[in-house]
Structures are given as C-alpha cells and as structure tokens.
Enzyme design. Structure first.
Site, PDB file in Angstrom:
ATOM      1  N   LYS A  49      -0.906 -11.137 -14.927  1.00  0.00           N
ATOM      2  CA  LYS A  49       0.494 -11.566 -14.840  1.00  0.00           C
ATOM      3  C   LYS A  49       0.644 -13.030 -14.482  1.00  0.00           C
ATOM      4  O   LYS A  49      -0.104 -13.551 -13.657  1.00  0.00           O
ATOM      5  CB  LYS A  49       1.204 -10.754 -13.757  1.00  0.00           C
ATOM      6  CG  LYS A  49       1.361  -9.303 -14.106  1.00  0.00           C
ATOM      7  CD  LYS A  49       2.025  -8.605 -12.959  1.00  0.00           C
ATOM      8  CE  LYS A  49       2.293  -7.148 -13.266  1.00  0.00           C
ATOM      9  NZ  LYS A  49       2.709  -6.449 -12.065  1.00  0.00           N
ATOM     10  N   GLY A  74      -6.770 -13.587  -1.957  1.00  0.00           N
ATOM     11  CA  GLY A  74      -5.490 -14.166  -1.538  1.00  0.00           C
ATOM     12  C   GLY A  74      -5.666 -15.458  -0.761  1.00  0.00           C
ATOM     13  O   GLY A  74      -4.907 -16.411  -0.942  1.00  0.00           O
ATOM     14  N   ARG A  82     -20.184  -9.166   1.177  1.00  0.00           N
ATOM     15  CA  ARG A  82     -19.498  -9.686   2.369  1.00  0.00           C
ATOM     16  C   ARG A  82     -20.392  -9.660   3.601  1.00  0.00           C
ATOM     17  O   ARG A  82     -20.293 -10.544   4.452  1.00  0.00           O
ATOM     18  CB  ARG A  82     -18.214  -8.897   2.615  1.00  0.00           C
ATOM     19  CG  ARG A  82     -17.167  -9.260   1.587  1.00  0.00           C
ATOM     20  CD  ARG A  82     -15.931  -8.451   1.739  1.00  0.00           C
ATOM     21  NE  ARG A  82     -14.891  -8.955   0.870  1.00  0.00           N
ATOM     22  CZ  ARG A  82     -13.862  -8.242   0.443  1.00  0.00           C
ATOM     23  NH1 ARG A  82     -13.741  -6.981   0.803  1.00  0.00           N
ATOM     24  NH2 ARG A  82     -12.958  -8.776  -0.338  1.00  0.00           N
ATOM     25  N   GLY A 100     -10.885 -11.856  -6.776  1.00  0.00           N
ATOM     26  CA  GLY A 100     -11.665 -10.639  -7.018  1.00  0.00           C
ATOM     27  C   GLY A 100     -12.204 -10.451  -8.418  1.00  0.00           C
ATOM     28  O   GLY A 100     -13.408 -10.285  -8.613  1.00  0.00           O
TER      29      GLY A 100
HETATM   30  P1  AMP Z   1      -5.053 -10.171 -11.838  1.00  0.00           P
HETATM   31  O1  AMP Z   1      -5.225  -9.158 -10.743  1.00  0.00           O
HETATM   32  O2  AMP Z   1      -3.656 -10.575 -12.096  1.00  0.00           O
HETATM   33  O3  AMP Z   1      -6.010 -11.341 -11.677  1.00  0.00           O
HETATM   34  O4  AMP Z   1      -5.467  -9.432 -13.165  1.00  0.00           O
HETATM   35  C1  AMP Z   1      -6.753  -8.955 -13.415  1.00  0.00           C
HETATM   36  C2  AMP Z   1      -6.640  -7.873 -14.440  1.00  0.00           C
HETATM   37  O5  AMP Z   1      -6.020  -8.388 -15.607  1.00  0.00           O
HETATM   38  C3  AMP Z   1      -7.957  -7.288 -14.880  1.00  0.00           C
HETATM   39  O6  AMP Z   1      -8.055  -5.984 -14.396  1.00  0.00           O
HETATM   40  C4  AMP Z   1      -7.854  -7.307 -16.409  1.00  0.00           C
HETATM   41  O7  AMP Z   1      -8.252  -6.097 -16.978  1.00  0.00           O
HETATM   42  C5  AMP Z   1      -6.396  -7.553 -16.637  1.00  0.00           C
HETATM   43  N1  AMP Z   1      -6.133  -8.162 -17.947  1.00  0.00           N
HETATM   44  C6  AMP Z   1      -6.658  -9.285 -18.451  1.00  0.00           C
HETATM   45  N2  AMP Z   1      -6.237  -9.483 -19.714  1.00  0.00           N
HETATM   46  C7  AMP Z   1      -5.424  -8.450 -20.020  1.00  0.00           C
HETATM   47  C8  AMP Z   1      -4.697  -8.076 -21.195  1.00  0.00           C
HETATM   48  N3  AMP Z   1      -4.721  -8.830 -22.276  1.00  0.00           N
HETATM   49  N4  AMP Z   1      -3.981  -6.947 -21.146  1.00  0.00           N
HETATM   50  C9  AMP Z   1      -3.952  -6.196 -20.045  1.00  0.00           C
HETATM   51  N5  AMP Z   1      -4.613  -6.489 -18.902  1.00  0.00           N
HETATM   52  C10 AMP Z   1      -5.341  -7.615 -18.900  1.00  0.00           C
END
Ligand code: AMP
Length: 417
Positions: free
Chosen positions: A218, A397, A35, A374
């Site tokens: 998610k 974000g 950054r 991120g």
């Molecule tokens: P997000 O913040 O929603 O972009 O999610 C990122 C996180 O999703 C990372 O820390 C990954 O470790 C997690 N992730 C990706 N695939 C999986 C999975 N199959 N099971 C659990 N966590 C996951």
C-alpha cells in the site's frame, strides 16, 4: 550518554533492553533467531568485562495480561546456548529484585515478558478512548508506568538499550527507565549504534546518486517516508502493490489488482511533487498478471495500464525490471523497503529478486545499501543475499519512523542531557 565501547562493566549489573520478540512455531520453537544473534555483541562485551546481565524484552502482544504462549521462558535455552552460559529466569519481571541482587559477575537473568504488565506500554486497559474517564485513567497509568520503570531500574547499575525494533515506542523499558540513570550510566548497545549509524548514512551522509526503492502492498502506509525521501533522493522507485494505485490514477485499467481507490489523488500528488523537486520517479510499466491470487495461477505479461478484466498484477514485468536496474546499479546510496511483488509465491519473485541482485551489484561497486522493514528482510534472506548488502536493519516501524525524520524515543531517552 556513555559509550558502550568505552564502558567497563566489571562488577556492574547491567539491565539490557533487548528485542527477543522472536517468531515461534506452534510448539514454542524459535523459527528465526536473528534478533537473539543481533544482541550478542552487546551481551558478550558486558559478560567479558566481568559484568552481570539482566535481560528484558517483550514478546508478542499480550496486552497487559499473562499469556503463557508468549512467555519468554520458551527462549531461555536458546539464549543460554547463544551466550554459552546458563541463564536464570525471573517469572515475574516486576518481582525480580532478589534474583537481581543475587547475580554474580558473569551471570545472566532473563525477565519474563514485560508486556504482561500494562505499565510497560503505558496504555490504560479496559477503558475506551471515548470514555470521559479515559484521560484520568491515562494519567494514572503514566504514574504507574514510572513506578514500573523505577522497579526495573533498581535491579541494576547501568541501563543499555539495544532494542532497535521498539525504539520508536516510549515504553517503560525503552525510554522511561532511562530517567532513573545518570548520563554516565545509560547507553545504546552495539546493535542500536549500528542501526542509528545506518540511518545517518541514508539521511545525512548521502553519496549520490541516491536511489530509494519503496514497495509493498500500500501507498498509504508508506506516504510519510515517501514524502520525506522526496527531499533527499535522486531516484525513487515505487513498486509492488502500490503500482496499481498509480496506474489507476493515470486512467489505466488495472483489472482486479490491489488498489487504494481513495488514494488516487495522493498518487497524482506524489507524481507532481516528484516533478517539482526534480526527483526521477520510476514506476512499473509492465507486470506479471495472474488470473488468481495463488502461486500456480495462469500468468501473462501486460502493461500496468491495460490489465485484462479478472486478472491482477502480482509482480513487476521485464520492462519494469530493466528500468529499476538502470537506477539501482549506478547508485551510491540505496534504501530498499518493501517487495516488488508477492514474493511469498515462488512464481512471483522475479521483480524483488532483480532488485536484490541489482543492489548487490551496486554494493560491490561501493554503494552503501540499507535494506529494512520486515518483508524486504525476508526477501534478502530468501534470495540468500543478506550478507552482500551493506546493512540489513532489524527494525520495521522504528526504521521507517527514523527515515521519516522522526526522533526515536528509545534513542532520545538515552541521549537526553
Ligand atoms: P507491506 O507490508 O506494505 O510492506 O507489504 C508487503 C506485502 O505486499 C507482501 O506480503 C507482498 O506479498 C505484498 N505485495 C507486493 N506486491 C503485491 C501485489 N502486486 N499485489 C498484492 N500484494 C502485493
């Protein structure tokens, strides 16, 4: 709005909103200075013109209170080193008018963490939203936020916003302050200009086919962007943890894989919408399942529809990777947000690595590729391919909101006529 490339800062004091919210270790050492480096083109141009710099940023979430662990004094030396010049420090960002007045051309003043003042974010403190007095408190806070912004504005002749990471917030330093400068004396910095242009490439100047890859844990946090992209993309890969919500919605057995059981209808709805809109929705079909959530767990490749009891899908399988590659390599516009697996564990990086490599291949063949958010940035850094994609966004974000089609307050405030 003025343009930074055309503006001559000679003899001017510029107050620049930067994003110096860098990660620190427990001893206050910077662990990633991306950054700071990102802001250098803007800062160096102002100094080279003969201007002086007043730098302002937030760090962490002190919630309107002084917190020495989040003091920007900890990064003063790193900023000085990056700029190649001494940096003065104002320990109270709202009481720096003398220090600002004394600045000579070529000098730099770094203000203490803006968020030590609740006025920066403009949220009333110590009162719940449910309190009947909340609305009054909010109104009063908005007034003090204006005063705070005016104090900051009075330090300088020109305002530059170069903090894309906070551009989706209407804070004192990111938006309100712009009201105290006329059109010729407020502008976006080089980093912001680049970020805005990268989003425009994705949303307006689309070369087809356009493939978006959304991963992460998610579906619920990505639904806004998925819906917006549905009107624009040719191919939509949904991978990572959200795979299992889809598999379950289709009647699969997903073992103990991550799943949002209250989003099964949403998953089916996304599938239906993709069909209606002629979007090629690519979901993982197989996965690397593990018997424990750790790097050294036992693994097996299985269908996402048939994961054994007690096992969980932690990465995309080879068949899925092949399907992802087929729509990434020939693409001419690519957006990637969110990993295809738990890439933090070295044994579950294959899916994310394959996506990164396919994006690099497509970019070599002339595609415009934007990687943001991120974790995907952490991925391209981990795989050493950050320089081989078209653009790596500094915004999390802010990037997602921009791609959702929302106007960013930090950009709008400077652009407003
Ligand atoms: P997000 O913040 O929603 O972009 O999610 C990122 C996180 O999703 C990372 O820390 C990954 O470790 C997690 N992730 C990706 N695939 C999986 C999975 N199959 N099971 C659990 N966590 C996951």
């Amino acid at each position: 709005m003025a343009k930074i490339e055309d503006f001559n800062f000679n003899g001017k004091k510029a107050i620049v909103r930067v994003d110096f919210n860098v990660p620190l270790d427990e001893n206050g050492n910077i662990t990633d200075d991306t950054r700071i480096r990102g802001a250098l083109p803007t800062l160096k141009k102002i100094l080279a013109d003969g201007g002086s710099l007043i730098l302002m940023s937030h760090m962490g979430k002190p919630k309107g209170k002084i917190n020495t662990k989040l003091s920007l004094s900890q990064i003063r030396e790193a900023v000085a080193k990056a700029l190649g010049t001494d940096v003065k420090f104002a320990p109270d960002c709202a009481k720096a008018s003398e220090a600002a007045k004394d600045l000579k051309p070529g000098e730099v003043l770094l203000l203490e963490n803006l968020r030590f003042y609740p006025e920066e974010e403009g949220k009333p403190v110590g009162i719940e939203k449910t309190d009947p007095a909340y609305d009054e408190a909010k109104k009063a806070m908005k007034e003090s936020q204006k005063e705070f912004a005016k104090t900051l504005a009075n330090y300088a002749d020109v305002y530059v916003n170069d903090a894309f990471g906070t551009a989706h917030r209407r804070h004192a330093s990111t938006a309100v302050i712009a009201d105290y400068f006329d059109q010729d004396h407020k502008m976006l910095g080089f980093l912001m200009e680049k970020e805005v242009k990268a989003v425009d490439n994705i949303l307006k100047d689309i070369k087809r086919p356009f493939t978006a890859i959304m991963g992460g844990s998610k579906v619920s946090t990505k639904i806004g962007i998925i819906e917006n992209l549905m009107d624009k993309v040719d191919n939509l890969i949904l991978c990572g943890g959200m795979t299992y919500t889809f598999a379950k919605a289709m009647g699969g057995n997903i073992g103990k894989s991550i799943c949002e059981t209250d989003k099964l209808d949403l998953a089916l709805d996304i599938m239906k919408k993709a069909k209606e809109k002629g979007v090629n929705l690519v979901l993982g079909t197989d996965c690397v399942a593990a018997d424990d959530f750790n790097n050294n767990a036992n693994t097996q490749i299985c269908s996402v529809m048939n994961i054994p009891e007690g096992w969980e899908g932690l990465d995309a399988g080879p068949e899925s990777i092949k399907a992802f590659r087929e729509v990434i390599v020939p693409a001419k516009t690519i957006l990637w947000n969110g990993p295809a697996g738990v890439f933090e564990f070295d044994n579950f990086t294959a899916g994310s690595r394959a996506i990164a490599e396919a994006i690099v291949e497509a970019t070599k063949n002339g595609a415009f590729s934007l990687v943001g958010g991120g974790d995907s940035v952490a991925c391209v850094n981990k795989f050493g391919v950050a320089d081989s994609v078209s653009y790596v966004s500094t915004g999390g974000g802010a990037l997602l909101e921009a791609i959702e089609g929302k106007t960013l307050p930090g950009v709008a405030a400077v652009e407003e006529k």
